[in-house]
Design a protein around this motif. Structure first.
Motif, short mmCIF file in Angstrom:
data_model
loop_
_atom_site.label_atom_id
_atom_site.label_comp_id
_atom_site.label_asym_id
_atom_site.label_seq_id
_atom_site.Cartn_x
_atom_site.Cartn_y
_atom_site.Cartn_z
N GLY A 28 0.80 -1.22 0.00
CA GLY A 28 0.00 0.00 0.00
C GLY A 28 0.83 1.26 0.00
O GLY A 28 0.34 2.30 0.42
N VAL A 29 2.08 1.16 -0.40
CA VAL A 29 2.93 2.36 -0.37
C VAL A 29 2.45 3.41 -1.38
O VAL A 29 1.62 3.12 -2.25
N HIS A 30 2.99 4.61 -1.25
CA HIS A 30 2.67 5.75 -2.12
C HIS A 30 1.18 6.07 -2.09
O HIS A 30 0.58 6.41 -3.11
N GLY A 31 0.56 5.89 -0.93
CA GLY A 31 -0.84 6.29 -0.79
C GLY A 31 -1.85 5.34 -1.42
O GLY A 31 -3.05 5.58 -1.38
N VAL A 32 -1.37 4.28 -2.04
CA VAL A 32 -2.31 3.33 -2.66
C VAL A 32 -2.68 2.27 -1.61
O VAL A 32 -1.80 1.70 -0.99
N PRO A 33 -3.98 2.02 -1.38
CA PRO A 33 -4.32 1.02 -0.36
C PRO A 33 -3.89 -0.39 -0.76
O PRO A 33 -3.76 -0.69 -1.94
N ARG A 34 -3.69 -1.24 0.23
CA ARG A 34 -3.34 -2.64 -0.02
C ARG A 34 -4.51 -3.34 -0.67
O ARG A 34 -5.64 -3.21 -0.22
N GLU A 35 -4.23 -4.06 -1.74
CA GLU A 35 -5.33 -4.72 -2.44
C GLU A 35 -5.17 -6.23 -2.36
O GLU A 35 -4.06 -6.72 -2.26
N VAL A 36 -6.29 -6.92 -2.47
CA VAL A 36 -6.23 -8.38 -2.56
C VAL A 36 -6.48 -8.72 -4.02
O VAL A 36 -7.52 -8.35 -4.58
N THR A 37 -5.52 -9.39 -4.67
CA THR A 37 -5.70 -9.71 -6.09
C THR A 37 -6.25 -11.13 -6.24
O THR A 37 -6.14 -11.95 -5.33
N ASN A 38 -6.76 -11.38 -7.42
CA ASN A 38 -7.30 -12.70 -7.71
C ASN A 38 -6.14 -13.60 -8.13
O ASN A 38 -5.79 -13.66 -9.29
N GLY A 39 -5.49 -14.25 -7.18
CA GLY A 39 -4.28 -15.02 -7.48
C GLY A 39 -3.09 -14.08 -7.60
O GLY A 39 -3.21 -12.87 -7.41
#
Ligand code: BG6
Length: 467
Positions: free
Chosen positions: A40-51
């Protein structure tokens, strides 16, 4: 009157497999929930990806490479005098998909070596059985929403209790189990916001934990099994009784997890709430007896920050663990990540939990996430020393003045590791610096910070010298 910390106090540090090990596919390991979380660096939230998506950076994949460097790392912990090392076992190293009949021998062997290294230095391991790393293979069942996962978890526990008998006696069934209410993906691969789904998943975790406690005691009477609570504590925004009622509601939302695991049954206030909301627990014959028999031996918790709640909560201020309260505390400073710094609140939390449950307590996470600077090869971190000194002083008061039985203190994380909430590396907690950045680039070299020498002295003097 006995003074200070008990003689056998478990001083040490805590980590979690997905935040330190790396080697995310080595030794037959399968994918876990942590392995599909971006940074989640640079202000981007942590995401959960599909695989796992090629070209995307996932911090758990290499983490701090503890998998290949655990001997060096544990030797450094030993140099500080650790009595205890809290670590988690990565479920998907032992059962790569979570549902296999037989465990993965290479995974088991890895932890044998870790525990043997601990033993060599007289360090007592404290093992979290599930710390935000559910095998992704369990998604096809709906993860913890499905009762089948209880059996898979129990099989996993049985494998661990059997294999590590004599090497490990302190266990925690689930890390921060109450995170199921705020971050259910981390707590157990649940994506849904639906409360019925989350409460079903929590019910299955309670049942799984109770079965694990039962089994642990049966397999080795030396085993002691604890629960782990994300130590939320709230203050009222004002003396208005309505604000105080919001504290009560907030604490009920969090503490019911402890009520079930420490008392062995659901509290009346929660059952009433379920009734009002039409939430139904999937109770089967024998479950309630199981919950009662599977009460934990001790309560462990993490403590980072406190909250302020009140009747005008507009839920726009997001604090620790994604908890939204709407208020900042004007009396307390905050970390660079906005978490309040509240050492006195720790004494309050210890009292609150002991008054309520009357079982031994352990602080298994507490620490300061901060940006460190390397100057001429050294790291001067007086802010970290101050944070820890103040918190440890309050624990001492809780023991000496209030008579709270505290078993130990494992500071989070003694070596810099991947931040769980943001995936960052620059949010550093360690006594030991690890030379990598937010993209996982660097030499992975370990460097002792000033706080390393400070903590060594604290342990040497059993908490008497905090200067
Ligand atoms: C706790 C978790 O919630 O807080 C840890 O059990 C986590 O896994 C710790 O690392 C600190 O949070 P963060 O986001 O600063 O790593």
């Amino acid at each position: 009157m006995s003074k200070g910390f008990p003689r056998n106090f478990l001083w040490g540090g805590a980590t979690a497999a997905n935040q330190v090990e790396g080697a995310y596919l080595s030794g037959g390991k399968g994918l876990s929930t942590a392995d599909v979380m971006t940074t989640g660096v640079h202000g981007v939230p942590r995401e959960v990806t599909n695989g796992v998506i090629e070209g995307t950076y996932y911090p758990s994949h290499n983490a701090i490479d503890h998998y290949h460097r655990f001997q060096e790392d544990i030797a450094l912990f030993a140099e500080m005098g650790f009595k205890c090392y809290r670590l988690s076992i990565n479920w998907s190293r032992i059962f790569p998909n979570g549902d296999e009949e037989l465990p993965n021998e290479e995974g088991l062997k890895f932890y044998d070596e870790v525990f043997d290294t601990c033993q060599q230095y007289g360090i007592e391991p404290l093992v979290t059985i599930s710390h935000f790393e559910t095998p992704l293979g369990l998604l096809k069942y709906g993860s913890w929403e499905n009762r089948k996962v209880v059996d898979f978890y129990v099989r996993y526990c049985q494998t661990l209790f059997n294999r590590y008998k004599g090497k490990v006696k302190y266990w925690l069934t689930f890390n921060e189990i109450n995170v199921m209410s705020t971050k259910p993906w981390m707590a157990g691969a649940i994506k849904s916001n639906d409360e019925q789904v989350r409460m079903t998943a929590a019910y299955h975790q309670f049942l799984a934990s109770a079965k694990a406690v039962h089994l642990a005691h049966e397999m080795d009477p030396d085993n002691q099994v604890g629960m782990m609570y994300a130590g939320h504590v709230a203050y009222p925004n004002s003396p208005d009784p309505e604000d105080m009622q919001t504290v009560n509601d907030f604490m009920h939302k969090m503490l019911f997890y402890c009520d079930v695991q420490c008392r062995g049954y659901y509290p009346a206030y929660k059952l009433k709430e379920f009734e009002r909301k039409g939430i139904v627990l999937p109770i089967q014959d024998g479950d309630l007896e199981e919950l009662l028999e599977g009460k934990v031996d001790f309560l462990s918790f993490s403590y980072y920050a406190t909250h302020v709640v009140g009747k005008e909560t507009n839920l726009n201020f997001e604090g620790l663990n994604g908890v939204k309260t709407g208020y900042k505390n004007p009396h307390l400073p905050t970390t660079e990540w906005g978490w309040t710094i509240d050492p006195m609140g720790l004494r309050y939390a210890l009292n609150l939990l002991y008054d309520r449950y009357q079982i031994p307590l352990m602080i298994v996470e507490n620490g300061l996430g901060a940006v460190d600077k390397v100057e001429d090869g050294s790291i001067h971190d007086p802010y970290r020393i101050e944070y820890l000194r103040e918190h440890i002083s309050e624990i001492k008061k809780a023991i000496e003045i209030d008579g709270v039985p505290v078993m130990g203190y494992t500071m989070w994380g003694p070596i810099d590791l991947i931040a769980a909430s943001t995936g960052e590396m620059k949010k550093r907690y360690g006594f030991i610096y690890v030379d990598i950045d937010d993209e996982g680039k660097g030499t992975f070299k370990r460097i002792k910070k000033d706080s390393f020498y400070w903590y060594k002295k604290v342990i040497e003097t059993n908490g008497e010298n905090l200067e």
